[in-house]
Design a protein around this motif. Structure first.
Motif, PDB file in Angstrom:
ATOM      1  N   ILE A  95       0.834  -1.201   0.000  1.00 24.46           N
ATOM      2  CA  ILE A  95       0.000   0.000   0.000  1.00 24.46           C
ATOM      3  C   ILE A  95       0.870   1.253   0.000  1.00 24.46           C
ATOM      4  CG2 ILE A  95      -1.601   1.344   1.423  1.00 24.46           C
ATOM      5  CD1 ILE A  95      -2.840  -1.386   2.233  1.00 24.46           C
ATOM      6  N   GLN A  96       1.959   1.224   0.758  1.00 25.48           N
ATOM      7  CA  GLN A  96       2.851   2.376   0.838  1.00 25.48           C
ATOM      8  C   GLN A  96       3.588   2.614  -0.470  1.00 25.48           C
ATOM      9  OE1 GLN A  96       5.431   1.658   4.171  1.00 25.48           O
ATOM     10  NE2 GLN A  96       3.762   1.812   5.649  1.00 25.48           N
ATOM     11  N   ARG A  97       3.828   1.561  -1.241  1.00 22.22           N
ATOM     12  CA  ARG A  97       4.616   1.698  -2.465  1.00 22.22           C
ATOM     13  C   ARG A  97       3.773   1.845  -3.734  1.00 22.22           C
ATOM     14  NH1 ARG A  97       7.898   2.276   1.105  1.00 22.22           N
ATOM     15  NH2 ARG A  97       9.956   1.363   1.205  1.00 22.22           N
ATOM     16  N   ASP A  98       2.552   1.315  -3.724  1.00 25.20           N
ATOM     17  CA  ASP A  98       1.749   1.269  -4.945  1.00 25.20           C
ATOM     18  C   ASP A  98       0.396   1.919  -4.723  1.00 25.20           C
ATOM     19  OD1 ASP A  98       0.822   0.609  -7.475  1.00 25.20           O
ATOM     20  OD2 ASP A  98       0.333  -1.454  -6.923  1.00 25.20           O
ATOM     21  N   ARG A  99       0.099   2.956  -5.479  1.00 23.76           N
ATOM     22  CA  ARG A  99      -1.152   3.702  -5.334  1.00 23.76           C
ATOM     23  C   ARG A  99      -2.365   2.829  -5.677  1.00 23.76           C
ATOM     24  NH1 ARG A  99      -2.553   7.386  -2.139  1.00 23.76           N
ATOM     25  NH2 ARG A  99      -3.280   9.324  -2.984  1.00 23.76           N
ATOM     26  N   ALA A 100      -2.247   2.006  -6.717  1.00 23.86           N
ATOM     27  CA  ALA A 100      -3.363   1.151  -7.134  1.00 23.86           C
ATOM     28  C   ALA A 100      -3.709   0.144  -6.029  1.00 23.86           C
ATOM     29  CB  ALA A 100      -3.028   0.420  -8.429  1.00 23.86           C
ATOM     30  N   SER A 101      -2.695  -0.423  -5.391  1.00 27.44           N
ATOM     31  CA  SER A 101      -2.930  -1.361  -4.292  1.00 27.44           C
ATOM     32  C   SER A 101      -3.616  -0.665  -3.127  1.00 27.44           C
ATOM     33  CB  SER A 101      -1.613  -1.959  -3.795  1.00 27.44           C
ATOM     34  OG  SER A 101      -1.065  -2.801  -4.760  1.00 27.44           O
ATOM     35  N   ALA A 102      -3.219   0.577  -2.879  1.00 27.46           N
ATOM     36  CA  ALA A 102      -3.819   1.332  -1.776  1.00 27.46           C
ATOM     37  C   ALA A 102      -5.300   1.571  -2.034  1.00 27.46           C
ATOM     38  CB  ALA A 102      -3.096   2.657  -1.583  1.00 27.46           C
ATOM     39  N   VAL A 103      -5.644   1.952  -3.241  1.00 31.17           N
ATOM     40  CA  VAL A 103      -7.050   2.200  -3.593  1.00 31.17           C
ATOM     41  C   VAL A 103      -7.846   0.908  -3.496  1.00 31.17           C
ATOM     42  CG1 VAL A 103      -8.584   2.856  -5.488  1.00 31.17           C
ATOM     43  CG2 VAL A 103      -6.533   4.210  -5.011  1.00 31.17           C
ATOM     44  N   GLU A 109     -11.720  -2.826   2.214  1.00 33.93           N
ATOM     45  CA  GLU A 109     -12.024  -2.589   3.624  1.00 33.93           C
ATOM     46  C   GLU A 109     -13.379  -1.891   3.795  1.00 33.93           C
ATOM     47  OE1 GLU A 109     -10.327  -3.677   6.392  1.00 33.93           O
ATOM     48  OE2 GLU A 109      -9.269  -4.821   4.855  1.00 33.93           O
ATOM     49  N   ASP A 110     -13.689  -0.948   2.913  1.00 28.59           N
ATOM     50  CA  ASP A 110     -14.991  -0.286   2.970  1.00 28.59           C
ATOM     51  C   ASP A 110     -16.126  -1.283   2.746  1.00 28.59           C
ATOM     52  OD1 ASP A 110     -13.749   2.107   3.462  1.00 28.59           O
ATOM     53  OD2 ASP A 110     -13.979   2.884   1.410  1.00 28.59           O
TER      54      ASP A 110
END
Length: 135
Positions: A95-103, A109-110
Motif C-alpha cells: 500500500i505504501q509503495r503502490d497507489r493502485a494497491s492502496a485504492v 475494507e470499505d
C-alpha cells in the motif's frame, strides 16, 4: 508480536516500512531485521531466517511480556502470530509503495465494513421482531 518485529527492524511505527531486502544478501546478526516483501516466509529462505531470528529473540526476552501466558510462547502460537503480523506488514508495504494497491485495499475494507453493518442490522431485526410480535 507486531511491536517486537518493529523493534527488531529498528522502527518506531509501520508508517514507513523499509525497502525490500535482496534475497541472496545475508544480514549480520547485529543489523536490524529486514524482509523480502515480495515473498512469504516459506518462499524466501531469507524471510525464514528472519522469522526464526524474531521468534528466538522473543523467547529470549520473554521477561518483557509479563502478562502473556506461557502457553502463548509455544512454537505453534508464535508461528501463527508471526505469520499474521508478517502478512499485515506485507500488505502495508504494498500500500505504501503502490497507489493502485492502496485504492484497492481501501475499497475492500470499505466493503467489509458495509457488510458487517448490514449483518449487524439483520441480527438486530431478527432478535427484536419476535419480541415485538409477542407483545
Amino acid at each position: 508480536m507486531r511491536l517486537h518485529i518493529l523493534h527488531m527492524m529498528g522502527l518506531d511505527s509501520d508508517k514507513a516500512l523499509p525497502d525490500s531486502h535482496p534475497e541472496l544478501t545475508a544480514l549480520d546478526p547485529s543489523d536490524p531485521v529486514r524482509f523480502v516483501w515480495d515473498k512469504t516466509t516459506k518462499q524466501s529462505v531469507h524471510n525464514g531466517r528472519m522469522k526464526k531470528r524474531v521468534i528466538d529473540d522473543m523467547k529470549e526476552n520473554r521477561k518483557l511480556y509479563k502478562h502473556v501466558s506461557n502457553k502463548d510462547f509455544g512454537k505453534k502460537s508464535l508461528d501463527a502470530a508471526f505469520e499474521q503480523c508478517f502478512v499485515t506488514f506485507r500488505q502495508k508495504f504494498k500500500i505504501q509503495r503502490d497507489r493502485a494497491s492502496a485504492v484497492n485495499y481501501k475499497q475492500r475494507e470499505d466493503l467489509k465494513a458495509k457488510r458487517a453493518r448490514r449483518l449487524s442490522r439483520r441480527k438486530i431485526v431478527r432478535c427484536i421482531l419476535p419480541l415485538m410480535l409477542a407483545l
